[in-house]
Scaffold this active site. Structure first.
Site, PDB file in Angstrom:
ATOM      1  N   GLU A 105     -11.536 -12.477  -5.712  1.00 15.79           N
ATOM      2  CA  GLU A 105     -11.790 -13.579  -4.782  1.00 15.79           C
ATOM      3  C   GLU A 105     -12.658 -13.116  -3.614  1.00 15.79           C
ATOM      4  O   GLU A 105     -12.627 -11.950  -3.226  1.00 15.79           O
ATOM      5  CB  GLU A 105     -10.465 -14.090  -4.216  1.00 15.79           C
ATOM      6  CG  GLU A 105      -9.559 -14.669  -5.276  1.00 15.79           C
ATOM      7  CD  GLU A 105      -8.245 -15.206  -4.720  1.00 15.79           C
ATOM      8  OE1 GLU A 105      -7.540 -15.864  -5.472  1.00 15.79           O
ATOM      9  OE2 GLU A 105      -7.931 -14.965  -3.544  1.00 15.79           O
ATOM     10  N   CYS A 125      -5.291  -3.013  -5.833  1.00 24.15           N
ATOM     11  CA  CYS A 125      -5.299  -2.085  -4.705  1.00 24.15           C
ATOM     12  C   CYS A 125      -4.193  -1.059  -4.916  1.00 24.15           C
ATOM     13  O   CYS A 125      -3.156  -1.360  -5.485  1.00 24.15           O
ATOM     14  CB  CYS A 125      -5.040  -2.871  -3.412  1.00 24.15           C
ATOM     15  SG  CYS A 125      -5.151  -1.873  -1.916  1.00 24.15           S
ATOM     16  N   CYS A 129       0.869  -1.809   0.581  1.00 22.08           N
ATOM     17  CA  CYS A 129       1.419  -2.211   1.885  1.00 22.08           C
ATOM     18  C   CYS A 129       2.494  -3.288   1.660  1.00 22.08           C
ATOM     19  O   CYS A 129       2.308  -4.202   0.847  1.00 22.08           O
ATOM     20  CB  CYS A 129       0.320  -2.737   2.795  1.00 22.08           C
ATOM     21  SG  CYS A 129      -0.945  -1.496   3.127  1.00 22.08           S
ATOM     22  N   GLY A 172      -8.525  -5.008  -2.103  1.00 20.58           N
ATOM     23  CA  GLY A 172      -8.867  -3.597  -2.299  1.00 20.58           C
ATOM     24  C   GLY A 172      -8.981  -2.817  -1.014  1.00 20.58           C
ATOM     25  O   GLY A 172      -8.990  -3.383   0.086  1.00 20.58           O
ATOM     26  N   GLU A 173      -9.057  -1.514  -1.159  1.00 25.93           N
ATOM     27  CA  GLU A 173      -9.230  -0.622  -0.018  1.00 25.93           C
ATOM     28  C   GLU A 173     -10.647  -0.045  -0.102  1.00 25.93           C
ATOM     29  O   GLU A 173     -10.936   0.784  -0.974  1.00 25.93           O
ATOM     30  CB  GLU A 173      -8.159   0.495  -0.083  1.00 25.93           C
ATOM     31  CG  GLU A 173      -8.389   1.678   0.828  1.00 25.93           C
ATOM     32  CD  GLU A 173      -8.670   1.312   2.292  1.00 25.93           C
ATOM     33  OE1 GLU A 173      -7.914   0.515   2.870  1.00 25.93           O
ATOM     34  OE2 GLU A 173      -9.653   1.833   2.847  1.00 25.93           O
ATOM     35  N   SER A 204     -12.771  -2.733   6.893  1.00 27.19           N
ATOM     36  CA  SER A 204     -11.367  -2.622   7.280  1.00 27.19           C
ATOM     37  C   SER A 204     -10.675  -1.634   6.359  1.00 27.19           C
ATOM     38  O   SER A 204     -10.823  -1.692   5.138  1.00 27.19           O
ATOM     39  CB  SER A 204     -10.720  -4.003   7.171  1.00 27.19           C
ATOM     40  OG  SER A 204      -9.353  -3.919   7.457  1.00 27.19           O
ATOM     41  N   SER A 227      -6.414  -1.174   9.937  1.00 34.39           N
ATOM     42  CA  SER A 227      -5.186  -1.954   9.769  1.00 34.39           C
ATOM     43  C   SER A 227      -4.052  -1.099  10.311  1.00 34.39           C
ATOM     44  O   SER A 227      -3.535  -0.230   9.622  1.00 34.39           O
ATOM     45  CB  SER A 227      -4.954  -2.256   8.284  1.00 34.39           C
ATOM     46  OG  SER A 227      -5.878  -3.216   7.856  1.00 34.39           O
ATOM     47  N   LEU A 228      -3.703  -1.354  11.557  1.00 34.28           N
ATOM     48  CA  LEU A 228      -2.721  -0.481  12.220  1.00 34.28           C
ATOM     49  C   LEU A 228      -1.301  -0.985  11.954  1.00 34.28           C
ATOM     50  O   LEU A 228      -0.482  -0.287  11.367  1.00 34.28           O
ATOM     51  CB  LEU A 228      -3.032  -0.461  13.718  1.00 34.28           C
ATOM     52  CG  LEU A 228      -2.358   0.617  14.545  1.00 34.28           C
ATOM     53  CD1 LEU A 228      -2.782   2.004  14.104  1.00 34.28           C
ATOM     54  CD2 LEU A 228      -2.665   0.437  16.036  1.00 34.28           C
ATOM     55  N   HIS A 229      -1.011  -2.157  12.453  1.00 37.93           N
ATOM     56  CA  HIS A 229       0.225  -2.893  12.161  1.00 37.93           C
ATOM     57  C   HIS A 229       1.522  -2.299  12.685  1.00 37.93           C
ATOM     58  O   HIS A 229       2.573  -2.938  12.602  1.00 37.93           O
ATOM     59  CB  HIS A 229       0.358  -3.204  10.665  1.00 37.93           C
ATOM     60  CG  HIS A 229      -0.860  -3.834  10.065  1.00 37.93           C
ATOM     61  ND1 HIS A 229      -1.649  -4.728  10.746  1.00 37.93           N
ATOM     62  CD2 HIS A 229      -1.443  -3.685   8.841  1.00 37.93           C
ATOM     63  CE1 HIS A 229      -2.661  -5.108   9.969  1.00 37.93           C
ATOM     64  NE2 HIS A 229      -2.561  -4.480   8.824  1.00 37.93           N
ATOM     65  N   ASN A 303       0.260 -14.096   7.728  1.00 39.88           N
ATOM     66  CA  ASN A 303       0.183 -15.190   6.765  1.00 39.88           C
ATOM     67  C   ASN A 303       1.268 -14.990   5.730  1.00 39.88           C
ATOM     68  O   ASN A 303       1.716 -13.868   5.527  1.00 39.88           O
ATOM     69  CB  ASN A 303      -1.193 -15.170   6.097  1.00 39.88           C
ATOM     70  CG  ASN A 303      -2.277 -15.457   7.103  1.00 39.88           C
ATOM     71  OD1 ASN A 303      -2.257 -16.468   7.784  1.00 39.88           O
ATOM     72  ND2 ASN A 303      -3.223 -14.536   7.234  1.00 39.88           N
ATOM     73  N   CYS A 345      -6.148 -13.504   5.650  1.00 44.73           N
ATOM     74  CA  CYS A 345      -5.900 -12.072   5.517  1.00 44.73           C
ATOM     75  C   CYS A 345      -4.657 -11.792   4.681  1.00 44.73           C
ATOM     76  O   CYS A 345      -3.611 -12.375   4.909  1.00 44.73           O
ATOM     77  CB  CYS A 345      -5.659 -11.440   6.873  1.00 44.73           C
ATOM     78  SG  CYS A 345      -7.056 -11.542   7.930  1.00 44.73           S
TER      79      CYS A 345
HETATM   80  N1  SAH Z   1      -7.263  -2.362   2.444  1.00 40.02           N
HETATM   81  C1  SAH Z   1      -8.021  -2.696   3.607  1.00 40.02           C
HETATM   82  C2  SAH Z   1      -8.837  -3.949   3.423  1.00 40.02           C
HETATM   83  C3  SAH Z   1      -8.022  -5.215   3.262  1.00 40.02           C
HETATM   84  S1  SAH Z   1      -8.301  -6.125   4.661  1.00 40.02           S
HETATM   85  C4  SAH Z   1      -7.110  -2.749   4.821  1.00 40.02           C
HETATM   86  O1  SAH Z   1      -5.923  -2.563   4.655  1.00 40.02           O
HETATM   87  O2  SAH Z   1      -7.601  -2.895   5.923  1.00 40.02           O
HETATM   88  C5  SAH Z   1      -7.053  -7.278   4.676  1.00 40.02           C
HETATM   89  C6  SAH Z   1      -6.411  -7.355   6.045  1.00 40.02           C
HETATM   90  O3  SAH Z   1      -5.357  -8.321   5.972  1.00 40.02           O
HETATM   91  C7  SAH Z   1      -5.759  -6.045   6.444  1.00 40.02           C
HETATM   92  O4  SAH Z   1      -5.812  -5.825   7.820  1.00 40.02           O
HETATM   93  C8  SAH Z   1      -4.338  -6.303   6.013  1.00 40.02           C
HETATM   94  O5  SAH Z   1      -3.474  -5.419   6.628  1.00 40.02           O
HETATM   95  C9  SAH Z   1      -4.164  -7.742   6.433  1.00 40.02           C
HETATM   96  N2  SAH Z   1      -3.022  -8.388   5.798  1.00 40.02           N
HETATM   97  C10 SAH Z   1      -2.366  -8.040   4.684  1.00 40.02           C
HETATM   98  N3  SAH Z   1      -1.333  -8.870   4.439  1.00 40.02           N
HETATM   99  C11 SAH Z   1      -1.334  -9.769   5.433  1.00 40.02           C
HETATM  100  C12 SAH Z   1      -0.506 -10.893   5.744  1.00 40.02           C
HETATM  101  N4  SAH Z   1       0.508 -11.245   4.967  1.00 40.02           N
HETATM  102  N5  SAH Z   1      -0.808 -11.593   6.853  1.00 40.02           N
HETATM  103  C13 SAH Z   1      -1.864 -11.260   7.637  1.00 40.02           C
HETATM  104  N6  SAH Z   1      -2.662 -10.229   7.399  1.00 40.02           N
HETATM  105  C14 SAH Z   1      -2.403  -9.480   6.304  1.00 40.02           C
END
Ligand code: SAH
Length: 361
Positions: A105, A125, A129, A172-173, A204, A227-229, A303, A345
């Site tokens: 997609e 991927c 996560c 994907g990463e 990202s 993507s810190l989180h 999301n 996202c």
């Molecule tokens: N693998 C890379 C590229 C994917 S980017 C990465 O991790 O950055 C997709 C982004 O959406 C990332 O920042 C990811 O952490 C975020 N994401 C994943 N699941 C999500 C969710 N349920 N709600 C909001 N953002 C999310």
């Protein structure tokens, strides 16, 4: 590249997509095949015309060259299967079929300042996560540079106007598919190609530290987004297994070096997960982690992703944002575009060949 092309032909009897080639490589190939050098430039011009779908449309090329191209290369790899547009018409999601039957997609986002496209870089991927659905069917394969590029070409064709920005934030990463992503970045930013400047490309990553250093060594001008989180290792390792390989200390050190080498400000994505990472203690830890570094934090309302995670409520997000601002951290709240069509996202999924998926049904 020429050898690679023949290897491919011999080994798996699949023609290479011509969009994988840089202009210099195509020029080299023209000369080796006995055609004048300027033909490469002419072909390249055609490749950046998004309305061109066959070599026969390249009308200023002699028939012999068109035949040679047809026998040697593919021009298209992606087939558009479905299109969904969000209610507010800000976001369109595309479902593309790859030559091997896998599905990926992409999303086209319309902003006040123009169009952005969010592209996938892998089928599936490996990152695993906890909150993300993109890797739920596991990892299948890397996308070729041409397969990433074609997502931009087809999105531009659909939009009917120039795409200004590319974000590598789909399935994907990107840094786990380093060679192809680096090649894609060169191709898409090439002045003879789509000419989307590297400063308008955002990559990202979940935090593959060694690859961040590799990217830095390429001296591209791409914006890095992490993507810190989570603001501490204990929590981040629970949410993102990659943190067990490279911890926050190593990750932030790599980001600092990336900034020093490129002068590009690094952004940090932070999904707001209710009761998990949205307390004021986390905000204070985040401030400490990013101290003395021109970082920018992008808060993302979670999301609907994997079960077990709930989005923080708007009030909590506001408080978290305010607390960070008071601490002097640069912070913005990302607008959730396209969540009604699962294009936001972490909502993009791959569909392994023959698999089923609800998003488009
Ligand atoms: N693998 C890379 C590229 C994917 S980017 C990465 O991790 O950055 C997709 C982004 O959406 C990332 O920042 C990811 O952490 C975020 N994401 C994943 N699941 C999500 C969710 N349920 N709600 C909001 N953002 C999310």
């Amino acid at each position: 590249m020429w050898d690679l092309c023949y290897n491919k032909l011999n080994m798996i009897n699949v023609k290479m997509n011509i969009r994988n080639l840089k202009l210099a490589e195509l020029t080299d190939l023209m000369l080796k095949a006995g055609f004048p050098k300027f033909r490469a430039w002419q072909i390249y011009k055609w490749l950046s015309d998004v309305s061109v779908v066959s070599f026969d449309q390249m009308t200023n090329l002699p028939l012999g060259l068109r035949d040679f191209l047809k026998q040697t290369f593919n021009l298209n790899s992606l087939t558009l299967q479905k299109v969904l547009t969000s209610r507010d018409e800000s976001t369109t999601k595309f479902l593309f079929k790859l030559p091997d039957g896998n599905l990926i997609e992409s999303a086209l986002m319309k902003y006040k300042y123009g169009y952005s496209v969010c592209v996938s870089t892998q089928v599936g991927c490996r990152m695993g996560c906890a909150f993300c659905v993109s890797g739920m069917s596991g990892f299948v394969r890397n996308l070729e540079a041409s397969e990433i590029l074609e997502q931009v070409v087809l999105a531009q064709k659909f939009a009917g106007t120039r795409i200004g920005r590319v974000v590598l934030m789909g399935i994907g990463e990107p840094l786990d598919n380093f060679e192809n992503v680096a090649r894609f970045s060169e191709l898409v930013s090439s002045p003879e190609g789509l000419n989307i400047g590297q400063r308008n490309i955002t990559l990202s990553t979940a935090g593959l530290v060694e690859r961040i250093y590799d990217l830095m060594r390429l001296k591209f001008q791409i914006t890095l987004s992490i993507s810190l989180h989570a603001p501490n290792d204990a929590l981040r390792s629970k949410l993102m297994p990659v943190n067990k390989t490279w911890d926050l200390l190593q990750l932030i050190a790599a980001c600092r070096e990336y900034f020093e080498a490129t002068h590009r400000r690094v952004s940090f994505e932070y999904i707001m997960l209710s009761g998990v990472n949205d307390g004021l203690k986390c905000a204070a830890e985040l401030k400490k982690l990013l101290a003395g570094f021109p970082a920018h934090v992008n808060l993302i309302p979670a999301n609907s992703g994997r079960r077990g995670f709930k989005a923080s409520d708007p009030q909590t997000i506001k408080m978290f944002q305010k607390h960070l601002e008071d601490l002097g951290v640069q912070v913005t709240l990302r607008r959730a575009l396209g969540s009604d069509i699962s294009a936001a996202c972490g909502q993009m999924r791959c569909i392994v060949q023959g698999g089923k998926y609800g998003g488009f049904e």
